[in-house]
Design a protein around this motif. Structure first.
Motif, PDB file in Angstrom:
ATOM      1  N   THR A   4       0.834  -1.212   0.000  1.00 58.65           N
ATOM      2  CA  THR A   4       0.000   0.000   0.000  1.00 58.65           C
ATOM      3  C   THR A   4       0.862   1.252   0.000  1.00 58.65           C
ATOM      4  O   THR A   4       0.527   2.234  -0.648  1.00 58.65           O
ATOM      5  N   ARG A   5       1.987   1.215   0.711  1.00 62.70           N
ATOM      6  CA  ARG A   5       2.899   2.368   0.677  1.00 62.70           C
ATOM      7  C   ARG A   5       3.450   2.577  -0.720  1.00 62.70           C
ATOM      8  O   ARG A   5       3.561   3.703  -1.197  1.00 62.70           O
ATOM      9  N   LEU A   6       3.794   1.479  -1.383  1.00 60.44           N
ATOM     10  CA  LEU A   6       4.323   1.573  -2.748  1.00 60.44           C
ATOM     11  C   LEU A   6       3.276   2.157  -3.684  1.00 60.44           C
ATOM     12  O   LEU A   6       3.582   3.016  -4.524  1.00 60.44           O
ATOM     13  N   ILE A   7       2.023   1.732  -3.538  1.00 63.81           N
ATOM     14  CA  ILE A   7       0.951   2.257  -4.387  1.00 63.81           C
ATOM     15  C   ILE A   7       0.746   3.748  -4.123  1.00 63.81           C
ATOM     16  O   ILE A   7       0.595   4.542  -5.057  1.00 63.81           O
ATOM     17  N   ILE A   8       0.785   4.146  -2.860  1.00 71.67           N
ATOM     18  CA  ILE A   8       0.605   5.555  -2.525  1.00 71.67           C
ATOM     19  C   ILE A   8       1.735   6.396  -3.102  1.00 71.67           C
ATOM     20  O   ILE A   8       1.514   7.478  -3.662  1.00 71.67           O
ATOM     21  N   VAL A   9       2.967   5.905  -3.002  1.00 75.60           N
ATOM     22  CA  VAL A   9       4.112   6.643  -3.553  1.00 75.60           C
ATOM     23  C   VAL A   9       3.987   6.779  -5.064  1.00 75.60           C
ATOM     24  O   VAL A   9       4.229   7.852  -5.626  1.00 75.60           O
ATOM     25  N   PHE A  10       3.591   5.697  -5.752  1.00 76.00           N
ATOM     26  CA  PHE A  10       3.428   5.779  -7.205  1.00 76.00           C
ATOM     27  C   PHE A  10       2.315   6.751  -7.594  1.00 76.00           C
ATOM     28  O   PHE A  10       2.441   7.484  -8.573  1.00 76.00           O
ATOM     29  N   LEU A  11       1.231   6.769  -6.834  1.00 75.42           N
ATOM     30  CA  LEU A  11       0.149   7.710  -7.132  1.00 75.42           C
ATOM     31  C   LEU A  11       0.609   9.152  -6.926  1.00 75.42           C
ATOM     32  O   LEU A  11       0.287  10.038  -7.733  1.00 75.42           O
ATOM     33  N   MET A  12       1.369   9.392  -5.870  1.00 73.59           N
ATOM     34  CA  MET A  12       1.860  10.750  -5.628  1.00 73.59           C
ATOM     35  C   MET A  12       2.825  11.189  -6.723  1.00 73.59           C
ATOM     36  O   MET A  12       2.756  12.319  -7.209  1.00 73.59           O
ATOM     37  N   LEU A  13       3.735  10.300  -7.102  1.00 69.96           N
ATOM     38  CA  LEU A  13       4.691  10.648  -8.157  1.00 69.96           C
ATOM     39  C   LEU A  13       3.980  10.848  -9.492  1.00 69.96           C
ATOM     40  O   LEU A  13       4.330  11.749 -10.261  1.00 69.96           O
ATOM     41  N   GLY A  14       2.991  10.027  -9.781  1.00 68.86           N
ATOM     42  CA  GLY A  14       2.247  10.177 -11.029  1.00 68.86           C
ATOM     43  C   GLY A  14       1.475  11.478 -11.091  1.00 68.86           C
ATOM     44  O   GLY A  14       1.465  12.164 -12.118  1.00 68.86           O
ATOM     45  N   SER A  15       0.843  11.847  -9.990  1.00 64.37           N
ATOM     46  CA  SER A  15       0.102  13.110  -9.984  1.00 64.37           C
ATOM     47  C   SER A  15       1.049  14.296 -10.092  1.00 64.37           C
ATOM     48  O   SER A  15       0.747  15.280 -10.764  1.00 64.37           O
ATOM     49  N   PHE A  16       2.214  14.197  -9.451  1.00 64.52           N
ATOM     50  CA  PHE A  16       3.193  15.266  -9.577  1.00 64.52           C
ATOM     51  C   PHE A  16       3.679  15.398 -11.018  1.00 64.52           C
ATOM     52  O   PHE A  16       3.834  16.499 -11.539  1.00 64.52           O
ATOM     53  N   ALA A  17       3.900  14.261 -11.674  1.00 65.18           N
ATOM     54  CA  ALA A  17       4.354  14.294 -13.066  1.00 65.18           C
ATOM     55  C   ALA A  17       3.288  14.927 -13.968  1.00 65.18           C
ATOM     56  O   ALA A  17       3.623  15.706 -14.869  1.00 65.18           O
ATOM     57  N   LEU A  18       2.023  14.603 -13.737  1.00 67.29           N
ATOM     58  CA  LEU A  18       0.957  15.195 -14.549  1.00 67.29           C
ATOM     59  C   LEU A  18       0.859  16.698 -14.322  1.00 67.29           C
ATOM     60  O   LEU A  18       0.697  17.467 -15.277  1.00 67.29           O
ATOM     61  N   LEU A  19       0.946  17.132 -13.072  1.00 66.77           N
ATOM     62  CA  LEU A  19       0.885  18.560 -12.781  1.00 66.77           C
ATOM     63  C   LEU A  19       2.071  19.293 -13.390  1.00 66.77           C
ATOM     64  O   LEU A  19       1.929  20.394 -13.929  1.00 66.77           O
ATOM     65  N   PHE A  20       3.246  18.697 -13.304  1.00 68.20           N
ATOM     66  CA  PHE A  20       4.440  19.332 -13.864  1.00 68.20           C
ATOM     67  C   PHE A  20       4.335  19.437 -15.385  1.00 68.20           C
ATOM     68  O   PHE A  20       4.704  20.462 -15.972  1.00 68.20           O
ATOM     69  N   ALA A  21       3.830  18.392 -16.035  1.00 67.04           N
ATOM     70  CA  ALA A  21       3.668  18.425 -17.489  1.00 67.04           C
ATOM     71  C   ALA A  21       2.676  19.513 -17.901  1.00 67.04           C
ATOM     72  O   ALA A  21       2.892  20.217 -18.896  1.00 67.04           O
ATOM     73  N   GLU A  22       1.606  19.672 -17.148  1.00 65.73           N
ATOM     74  CA  GLU A  22       0.622  20.718 -17.454  1.00 65.73           C
ATOM     75  C   GLU A  22       1.235  22.105 -17.265  1.00 65.73           C
ATOM     76  O   GLU A  22       1.008  23.015 -18.063  1.00 65.73           O
ATOM     77  N   LEU A  23       2.036  22.264 -16.221  1.00 65.16           N
ATOM     78  CA  LEU A  23       2.692  23.545 -15.970  1.00 65.16           C
ATOM     79  C   LEU A  23       3.664  23.891 -17.098  1.00 65.16           C
ATOM     80  O   LEU A  23       3.710  25.030 -17.570  1.00 65.16           O
ATOM     81  N   VAL A  24       4.418  22.909 -17.564  1.00 62.84           N
ATOM     82  CA  VAL A  24       5.354  23.142 -18.669  1.00 62.84           C
ATOM     83  C   VAL A  24       4.601  23.500 -19.938  1.00 62.84           C
ATOM     84  O   VAL A  24       4.996  24.407 -20.679  1.00 62.84           O
TER      85      VAL A  24
END
Length: 54
Positions: A4-24
């Protein structure tokens, strides 16, 4: 528990990547906005426009 920790970390990293891509993407749209030629040269600025060689 570790899964569950691994899933939470992947979800956080994925959402950060999507937000960063939108910002760029938004910053690229604002920086590559074409400016009218009159604002860079000519009578509006007082600088002569360069003549394109044929």
């Amino acid at each position: 528990m570790p899964v569950t920790r691994l899933i939470i970390v992947f979800l956080m990293l994925g959402s950060f990547a999507l937000l960063f891509a939108e910002l760029v993407r938004q910053s690229e749209e604002t920086s590559f906005r074409p400016q009218p030629t009159a604002s860079r040269c000519g009578d509006a600025v007082g600088a002569p426009c360069p003549q394109r060689a044929l």
